[in-house]
Design an enzyme around this catalytic site. Structure first.
Site, PDB file in Angstrom:
ATOM      1  N   TYR A 134       0.857  -1.193   0.000  1.00 32.53           N
ATOM      2  CA  TYR A 134       0.000   0.000   0.000  1.00 32.53           C
ATOM      3  C   TYR A 134       0.889   1.238   0.000  1.00 32.53           C
ATOM      4  O   TYR A 134       1.564   1.529   0.987  1.00 32.53           O
ATOM      5  CB  TYR A 134      -0.909  -0.038   1.228  1.00 32.53           C
ATOM      6  CG  TYR A 134      -1.876   1.107   1.377  1.00 32.53           C
ATOM      7  CD1 TYR A 134      -2.177   1.988   0.344  1.00 32.53           C
ATOM      8  CD2 TYR A 134      -2.524   1.303   2.597  1.00 32.53           C
ATOM      9  CE1 TYR A 134      -3.077   3.025   0.506  1.00 32.53           C
ATOM     10  CE2 TYR A 134      -3.437   2.333   2.769  1.00 32.53           C
ATOM     11  CZ  TYR A 134      -3.705   3.194   1.725  1.00 32.53           C
ATOM     12  OH  TYR A 134      -4.607   4.219   1.898  1.00 32.53           O
ATOM     13  N   LYS A 162      -1.536  -1.398  -3.969  1.00 34.55           N
ATOM     14  CA  LYS A 162      -2.582  -0.377  -3.906  1.00 34.55           C
ATOM     15  C   LYS A 162      -1.873   0.961  -4.048  1.00 34.55           C
ATOM     16  O   LYS A 162      -1.176   1.407  -3.142  1.00 34.55           O
ATOM     17  CB  LYS A 162      -3.338  -0.466  -2.577  1.00 34.55           C
ATOM     18  CG  LYS A 162      -4.366   0.642  -2.371  1.00 34.55           C
ATOM     19  CD  LYS A 162      -4.986   0.568  -0.985  1.00 34.55           C
ATOM     20  CE  LYS A 162      -5.942   1.732  -0.737  1.00 34.55           C
ATOM     21  NZ  LYS A 162      -6.519   1.699   0.640  1.00 34.55           N
TER      22      LYS A 162
END
Length: 297
Positions: A134, A162
């Site tokens: 992320y 992400k």
């Protein structure tokens, strides 16, 4: 593991005492699965992870895994700026039944790119489940560069990223050089369609709490080469997305969920609930969005 096109970064329901409300968590999980979520991210920032103890996180992981009952993958948010602590929590998440883990860039510490690589590699070496990296420099104060993401993509169980850098150029660089089975997800709801257009796979979404089916329709329209339809859906979604992030997340989406009949309670400090005028503004936009959706049915 395929996390699907729309992965919802799930809020954490709290009761009036501020404790996790597991009954409402069950309702929320079922609601999300029935309304467009292909997988669930549990204990992430939208779930107010900074205010959850590790014990609470593990209990939450166990409950969501049990409730999901294999219908969708459950991705546990286990990242922090403490490598050893992240390893421990990641192992606990796997023991709790999580199908995958999400690791945020180590915040506040501002490590070098080599430090970032070694951090993620050390955690990946201790678990066998798939890992989604992320990248959110706006919150972590450090950007994971495409070169570092590409190095990490060579690790067998690091299977996705992400990307919440907001940089289409950065996402393009990753997509141009990553392995074909390495998936790039948008961490910004409003960039889902632009990311798809350059080869991205899907979104880790907050708006999908309210518009999961519409997010799916937009992606399906794009994949079906119905580009004008996809663009129209993006245009309808964008005001809702902006409204859901007009105040610190997840305060707006918890209000919208309450209005939709899913009570998720308040927030833990330092986050505050919306003021009445903020609620009114949000509700006007949600109502307008729902009217547009109903017109298309």
């Amino acid at each position: 593991m395929n996390f699907g096109r729309v992965s919802t970064a799930m809020v954490t329901p709290f009761n009036h005492r501020g404790a996790i409300d597991f009954e409402q968590t069950t309702r929320l999980v079922n609601y999300l699965i029935e309304n467009g979520s292909d997988s669930l991210v549990v204990g992430g920032t939208t779930g107010e992870s900074p205010t959850l103890s590790n014990e609470e996180k593990v209990d939450l992981f166990k409950h969501v895994v049990k409730t999901a009952a294999g219908r969708v993958p459950v991705i546990a948010g286990t990242g922090s700026n403490n490598t050893s602590g992240s390893i421990t929590l990641s192992k606990q998440a796997v023991e709790a039944g999580a199908d995958a883990i999400m690791l945020v860039a180590p915040y506040y510490s501002k490590p070098s790119q080599e430090g970032l690589y070694q951090h993620f590699a050390a955690i990946a070496d201790e678990v066998t489940v798939p890992i989604m990296i992320y990248n959110i420099p706006g919150r972590s104060a450090v950007n994971i560069t495409p070169a570092t993401i590409l190095r990490l993509s060579q690790i067998e169980n690091i299977t996705a990223v992400k990307e919440a850098s907001g940089s289409i150029d950065q996402m393009t660089d990753i997509l141009a050089h990553a392995p074909d089975d390495f998936l790039v997800y948008s961490g910004d709801d409003g960039l889902t369609l632009p990311l798809l257009s350059i080869g991205g796979y899907g979104v880790v979404s907050v708006a999908s709490h309210i518009a999961g089916n519409e997010m799916q329709k937009m992606i399906q329209a794009f994949e079906g080469n119905r580009l004008q339809e996809a663009a129209k859906l993006h245009q309808q979604l964008l005001p809702l997305i902006k409204a859901l992030f007009a105040q610190p997340n997840p305060a707006p989406v918890k209000v919208a969920l309450e209005d939709a009949g899913i009570s998720c309670g308040g927030l833990r400090l330092p986050l505050l609930p919306l003021e009445e005028d903020e609620k009114t503004s949000l509700r006007m936009i949600v109502e307008r969005f729902n009217q547009q959706v109903n017109q298309l049915k």
